[in-house]
Design an enzyme around this catalytic site. Structure first.
Site, PDB file in Angstrom:
ATOM      1  N   ARG A 182      13.177  -4.304   6.253  1.00 46.87           N
ATOM      2  CA  ARG A 182      13.792  -4.062   4.947  1.00 46.87           C
ATOM      3  C   ARG A 182      15.255  -3.783   5.219  1.00 46.87           C
ATOM      4  NH1 ARG A 182      13.560   0.783   1.947  1.00 46.87           N
ATOM      5  NH2 ARG A 182      13.733   0.582  -0.304  1.00 46.87           N
TER       6      ARG A 182
ATOM      7  N   ALA B 155       3.355   1.626   2.780  1.00 48.50           N
ATOM      8  CA  ALA B 155       4.564   0.824   2.561  1.00 48.50           C
ATOM      9  C   ALA B 155       5.523   1.540   1.625  1.00 48.50           C
ATOM     10  CB  ALA B 155       4.193  -0.549   2.010  1.00 48.50           C
TER      11      ALA B 155
ATOM     12  N   CYS C 278       0.824  -1.206   0.000  1.00 49.38           N
ATOM     13  CA  CYS C 278       0.000   0.000   0.000  1.00 49.38           C
ATOM     14  C   CYS C 278       0.860   1.259   0.000  1.00 49.38           C
ATOM     15  CB  CYS C 278      -0.918  -0.012   1.219  1.00 49.38           C
ATOM     16  SG  CYS C 278      -0.011   0.120   2.770  1.00 49.38           S
TER      17      CYS C 278
ATOM     18  N   HIS D 197       5.444   6.515  -2.711  1.00 48.79           N
ATOM     19  CA  HIS D 197       6.712   7.084  -3.198  1.00 48.79           C
ATOM     20  C   HIS D 197       6.495   8.550  -3.546  1.00 48.79           C
ATOM     21  CE1 HIS D 197       7.372   2.799  -5.010  1.00 48.79           C
ATOM     22  NE2 HIS D 197       7.727   2.825  -3.741  1.00 48.79           N
TER      23      HIS D 197
END
Lengths: 454, 535
Positions: B85, B54, B51, B187
């Site tokens: 991550r 994220a 999503c 992003h």
């Protein structure tokens, strides 16, 4: 490592730092995977489903399949009803499960989607099922979500036919497939006929065959869930995790239950075995007595290395309480015992254990986090840490050996195949604890003191 | 090959077929190939997508080490994006300025029911107060999760309050999970806030003659450090990295670099474009994954700066690095040549790794992106043709003006044209398609059903993907390596990384357990067994 964690205990009322819990839906997804040919479905935005699948896969190193309602901004405004309807059709068409187990998310809960109404409106194919439970992420923890999903299956499916069966319902708690296999071994040895709900063995610990099965052999069968209403009794393992679902079955179908702690360590496993004996009226077979005897023998063997050692334990409430009970039996001192999951019963049960073994100055706290635990440890160092992966930074920062137990363990392999419950599980715990302490001694003692025989 | 695509799509219901048919392409069938991307996933279709949160917190912001990122919402979103991550970083000091590293910490407001009902702003303020009192960070980022947007908490007002109250940088990111159709929206939101509030706020000029920012490099497994080392050897200063191993401290000076190098186009192209508009900094698409592509990237940088001494130094570095790895690469190639691969990763790696696979003679039969846009497949030339749908419209797209103080043009238009003739195209990404073999399959938002079908039909030797589908492939007897996390190996970037990658593939293909899957008694025909009906 964790250089900014201070010794001075910080007053906090709003900021959680390094949590010891996660949100409800991941627990619901795990529970739903324990039903045969069930596809868990996350009613929310895609990210929830992706995160949960990722987390479960990292813990079990096995595929965790689930679908999502893939909410967009529009769905978040107008409601996710049509998303769920579309999803159900596509899922039955394409992935062909027997049952879809829907859980909500903080998104669908906040907008107030009425899952009962939406599901009633869905055209469910013949002999297929859709069940749901509410798992608002802003209440409880992943443990609560697990419980709610188990209750959801009962709410939708379990029926009382009027003919009481010889079967008992076993609710395993939030445990690994390895634990469930151990329960089954003991139930079989005790000649107790049972239905386990949920049963993630054979689903999240599948063998390598060269052929992937989306719906592996394992999981509770739907007819067995329906027939739970006729069970003569429920054994609910894990007071916080399983008792609420046992109560749901009692209310709905009148199945009485006995709730007990997870059978971890000697006495709690004894309690479980005797409860089973009470049901089967059978002699306790030699192989169980033998296992118990082996365990106690081991505990005596290793006592010079465990007695009086201090330990900090963190994780899920029932698991932490089980480990606490066992380390006390090993003569260890469970200095700090914490869980991220809220609930006063945890602290009360932990304090009862402290009293029973007459250990003093131990702290039990529910609804807290690993930052708090680390601060406690900075003020009073312990000899051992027991819990999931996220404690490894504390272990490294303070040079304390860590034994991994519970959920989640995302930095080691194989653990989920192995039990912590039963006498066999306690043997494994004993081995891990002794090895960690003895390895630490070997790697930290003066060279002249390195023992060849221990 | 088109029969492969058709066979797969035929199995869908009419509605799903209609949606999916334009996401699955056989390379070379149309001229030019066109794909549909960055559109909603159909509910119920098992996607690997995540999503907006994220993409924003997990991908772009997460690696910024000296920002305390407070996730405002219930506990889960903070929990899942905590340390999972592999964007490595450590605290350091640069020119007397410290950058702490909070990556070992997870901060959440852990919203409870009353916060949802009565609003969570008060709790968020208190959380900021506590974070400041314990950690004294130079920057605090607030990331919203789904319910925050729904109940209308004004995190930006709280951020302004935080700045005034504590005199630190405090920025809100409205990256609720339901926004957009994938991580991509996140992003964009992160990019917007970086340009609005951080880039251009510092004044520490680079010391070297030639300096760059490394954009879209997240330092997974230490990739970014390898690239930095390589650039340093060539005499090029890295001002900041977006965002692997990087810091608020460094990013605020990024506008003072000469050139932006773009590794992951998808996640950071907005920053690249906006820095071009605002500061006049050109960007160059590079790929430090793969031996040939690393050489190409270094040479392009040399050509951009056009300094003979620098170019000579770059050539020295290339021949030296190549010399170290050449034998091992040749050995690995002899073992891996002729193998086939399928790749399904994010928004860049499915392209980047094809060039590395080519170094070893491995061809790609299937590639797809999880959250890319059409330009990541077809090249930036298609951007004017991309239809903006309702989901994308909801994501703010900002335009920036030339910065009166810092706008500076490094190369004239004539010089850029001359560069283009030498094969160095600035401010451009060619996309994945152009490098793919005719007949290979390209699949956008590859779902579980398609994964299983394609792997069954195409039978690649290796499937490169993520954790959610890794074990699906592995259970089918197929080597699967994660290209998000590198299966906890790496770094895979530059010359030495290529070797490590090749070794890992060879290890994966050679591990003896593959030969043990079938029990011996299943391999011997059971001639003495009874035939049906005999018993």
């Amino acid at each position: 490592m964790l250089d900014y964690t201070t010794k001075e205990m910080a007053e906090r009322s709003a900021l959680t730092i390094n949590p010891a819990k996660t949100c409800q839906p991941v627990g619901a997804m795990y529970a739903a995977l324990g039903v045969h040919k069930c596809l868990p479905h996350s009613h929310g935005s895609q990210g929830c489903c992706a995160f949960h699948r990722m987390f479960l896969t990292r813990h079990f190193k096995d595929p965790a399949m689930a679908s999502s309602s893939s909410f967009t901004e529009g769905a978040s405004v107008f409601g996710g009803g049509s998303n769920l309807k579309t999803a159900a059709k596509n899922i039955f068409d394409l992935y062909k499960p027997d049952i879809i187990a829907v859980h909500t998310t903080c998104l669908s809960e906040t907008i107030g989607d009425d899952l009962n109404a939406i599901i009633t409106d869905i055209d469910i194919p013949e002999s297929k099922y859709i069940v749901h439970c509410n798992t608002p992420s802003y209440k409880g923890s992943h443990i609560t979500g697990f419980t709610n999903m188990v209750s959801g299956f009962i709410n939708y499916l379990s029926k009382k036919s009027g003919v009481v069966s010889e079967k008992i319902c076993v609710m395993p708690g939030f445990v690994n497939p390895g634990d469930i296999r151990e329960y089954k071994k003991l139930l079989k040895a005790m000649k107790v006929d049972f239905t386990m709900l949920p049963d993630t063995s054979g689903v999240m610990d599948t063998p390598m065959t060269g052929k992937y099965e989306m719906y592996p052999q394992g999981g509770t069968r739907i007819p067995d869930i329906i027939a739970l209403g006729d069970c003569k009794k429920t054994i609910a393992l894990g007071l916080q995790t399983s008792e609420p679902s046992a109560e749901v079955l009692r209310k709905k179908c009148g199945v009485e239950y006995e709730a007990m702690p997870l059978p971890m360590g000697v006495e709690l496993t004894d309690k479980f075995i005797m409860a089973l004996q009470d049901l089967s009226k059978e002699e306790i077979p030699f192989e169980i007595e033998e296992e118990r005897g082996q365990l106690v023998d081991m505990m005596l063997d290793i006592h010079p290395y465990t007695y009086g050692k201090t330990v900090a334990i963190y994780g899920d409430p029932d698991t932490v309480l089980g480990i606490t009970a066992f380390v006390l039996e090993l003569g260890m001192i469970p200095k700090f015992v914490i869980t991220g999951t809220p609930g006063a019963v945890f602290e009360q049960k932990a304090n009862d254990l402290f009293d029973k073994f007459a250990v003093t100055d131990c702290i039990a706290k529910a609804g807290t986090d690993l930052f708090y635990l680390h601060q406690l440890i900075k003020n009073e160092k312990v000899d051992l840490l027991i819990g999931g992966t996220h404690g490894k930074t504390i272990a490294r920062a303070e040079d304390i050996p860590l034994v991994r137990m519970g959920f989640p363990i995302i930095d080691r392999y194989i653990h989920s195949y192995m039990p912590l419950v039963g006498y066999k599980g306690a043997m494994r715990m004993a081995e891990q604890i002794a090895n960690a302490l003895m390895d630490y001694q070997d790697s930290h003692c003066d060279e002249k003191d390195l023992e060849v025989v221990m | 090959m088109s029969s492969v695509r058709d066979h797969l799509l035929e199995q869908y219901s009419a509605r799903v077929y209609k949606n999916r048919k334009d996401h699955v392409i056989t390379a070379g069938e149309n001229n030019p190939d066109v794909i549909t991307a960055n559109t909603r996933t159909i509910p119920g279709i098992i996607t690997q997508r995540g999503c907006c949160f994220a993409g924003c917190k997990g991908v772009v912001l997460g690696p910024i080490k000296d920002a305390a990122i407070i996730v405002h919402g219930p506990i889960g979103c903070a929990y899942y994006s905590w340390g999972t991550r592999r964007h490595k970083a450590f605290a350091d000091e640069k020119d007397g300025e410290q950058a702490d590293c909070y990556l070992e910490y997870c901060f959440s407001t852990d919203m409870q029911e009353p916060d949802i009902v009565f609003g969570g702003e008060k709790k968020l303020k208190q959380a900021i107060t506590e974070a400041v009192s314990i950690f004294k960070p130079t920057a605090i980022f607030i990331c919203s999760t789904c319910p925050v947007g729904l109940i209308g908490d004004d995190i930006h007002a709280v951020a302004r309050w935080g700045e005034e109250e504590y005199g630190i940088k405090c920025i809100g990111f409205s990256c609720e999970g339901y926004k957009g159709v994938s991580q991509s929206a996140g992003h964009h939101i992160a990019n917007n806030q970086l340009i609005k509030y951080i880039i251009g706020t510092g004044d520490k000029a680079p010391k070297k003659k030639y300096s760059v920012n490394l954009l879209g490099e997240y330092n997974i497994g230490g990739d970014g450090w390898e690239v930095e080392k390589l650039l340093k050897r060539c005499g090029i200063e890295v001002v900041s990295v977006f965002t692997g191993g990087s810091s608020y401290r460094d990013i605020k000076n990024s506008h003072l670099a000469n050139l932006n190098l773009v590794q992951c186009h998808r996640s950071i192209n907005y920053v690249a474009e906006m820095m071009y508009d605002k500061y006049g900094i050109d960007w160059l698409k590079v790929n430090f994954i793969g031996v040939q592509s690393t050489i190409e990237a270094l040479r392009s940088i040399g050509k951009y700066f056009g300094d003979e001494e620098l170019i000579a130094r770059i050539e020295d570095v290339i021949s030296d690095e190549l010399g170290t790895v050449f034998d091992e690469i040749q050995y690995l190639k002899s073992k891996l040549k002729g193998k086939t691969a399928a790749l399904y990763v994010g928004g860049s790696r499915s392209h980047h790794y094809q060039t590395l696979l080519k170094d070893f003679g491995i061809s790609t039969v299937l590639a797809g992106y999880e959250f890319a846009h059409r330009d990541d497949y077809e090249g930036r030339e298609v951007i004017p043709d991309i239809k903006i749908d309702a989901d994308s419209k909801n994501i703010e797209s900002i335009t920036v003006e030339k910065d009166p103080k810092y706008y500076k043009v490094f190369l004239s238009d004539e010089q850029k044209e001359a560069l283009a003739e030498k094969g160095v195209q600035l401010n451009y990404y060619e996309g994945m398609f152009k490098e793919m073999d005719e007949g290979s399959i390209i699949c956008d938002d590859l779902n579980h059903f398609e994964t299983e079908e394609f792997l069954r039909i195409l039978k690649p030797d290796i499937f490169f993907s993520g954790i959610k589908d890794k074990f699906v492939a592995q259970k089918n007897g197929l080597l699967s390596r994660q290209l998000h996390s590198y299966d906890y190996s790496g770094p895979y970037s530059t010359f030495t990384g290529a070797v490590k990658f090749g070794q890992d593939i060879l290890m994966g293909l050679s591990t003896p357990a593959w030969g043990l899957i079938r029990a011996p008694w299943k391999q011997i025909p059971n001639l003495e067994g009874s035939l049906g009906g005999e018993e």
